[in-house]
Design an enzyme around this catalytic site. Sequence first.
Site, PDB file in Angstrom:
ATOM      1  N   ASP A  63       0.853  -1.181   0.000  1.00 44.67           N
ATOM      2  CA  ASP A  63       0.000   0.000   0.000  1.00 44.67           C
ATOM      3  C   ASP A  63       0.891   1.233   0.000  1.00 44.67           C
ATOM      4  OD1 ASP A  63       0.890   0.322   2.634  1.00 44.67           O
ATOM      5  OD2 ASP A  63      -1.101   0.162   3.534  1.00 44.67           O
ATOM      6  N   CYS A 115       2.714  -3.291   4.243  1.00 44.84           N
ATOM      7  CA  CYS A 115       1.891  -2.138   4.617  1.00 44.84           C
ATOM      8  C   CYS A 115       2.590  -1.473   5.801  1.00 44.84           C
ATOM      9  CB  CYS A 115       0.440  -2.531   4.924  1.00 44.84           C
ATOM     10  SG  CYS A 115       0.156  -3.482   6.420  1.00 44.84           S
ATOM     11  N   THR A 124       2.289  -1.678   9.114  1.00 43.82           N
ATOM     12  CA  THR A 124       2.695  -2.605  10.180  1.00 43.82           C
ATOM     13  C   THR A 124       2.839  -4.036   9.692  1.00 43.82           C
ATOM     14  OG1 THR A 124       0.409  -3.087  10.781  1.00 43.82           O
ATOM     15  CG2 THR A 124       1.512  -1.249  11.950  1.00 43.82           C
ATOM     16  N   HIS A 138       8.310 -24.409   9.306  1.00 44.32           N
ATOM     17  CA  HIS A 138       7.250 -25.100  10.047  1.00 44.32           C
ATOM     18  C   HIS A 138       5.842 -24.856   9.508  1.00 44.32           C
ATOM     19  CE1 HIS A 138       9.772 -25.499  13.990  1.00 44.32           C
ATOM     20  NE2 HIS A 138      10.328 -26.103  12.948  1.00 44.32           N
ATOM     21  N   HIS A 180       5.019 -31.161  10.734  1.00 43.87           N
ATOM     22  CA  HIS A 180       4.510 -29.846  10.344  1.00 43.87           C
ATOM     23  C   HIS A 180       3.522 -29.958   9.181  1.00 43.87           C
ATOM     24  CE1 HIS A 180       7.370 -28.248  13.133  1.00 43.87           C
ATOM     25  NE2 HIS A 180       8.357 -28.860  12.487  1.00 43.87           N
TER      26      HIS A 180
END
Length: 144
Positions: free
Chosen positions: A8, A65, A67, A98, A133
């Site tokens: 963004d 973005c 955060t 994992h 996993h």
Amino acid sequence: MKIVIGNDHAGVDLKNKVKEELRKKGHEVINVGTDTLDSVDYPDIAALASEKVLSGEAQFGVLICGTGIGISISANKIKGIRAALAHNEFTAKLSRLHNDANIIALGARVLGDSLAIACVETFINTEFEGGRHARRVGKIEKEV
């Protein structure tokens, strides 16, 4: 390797730096993010990048973005996407090892440029471990 990158308005500068480093290392980068500081909605960018990963046009995705939180939540709503928000090389590595993540999400306002680049390099160069996993990833992919 083909890698899709989406961002963004908050992630323009970091996207350009990551894109440049990936190209220097010989990767093909598909840019589906914005190149301006004009406000855009990160869910739309997450959807575009996810489409490229799911279709096989790109092996991995990088989403950015402010955060990394909103864009990773948006991507994870799309069936078949396992987007991991990474804060360091350890979380980037374990998300592949994992969780078989196929998209890494980064926060442009959280990470420095060199750390973000190191996270992406670690992410794309780590193979899924499988084993126990794989069972867990299968449960993640199962529709509820």
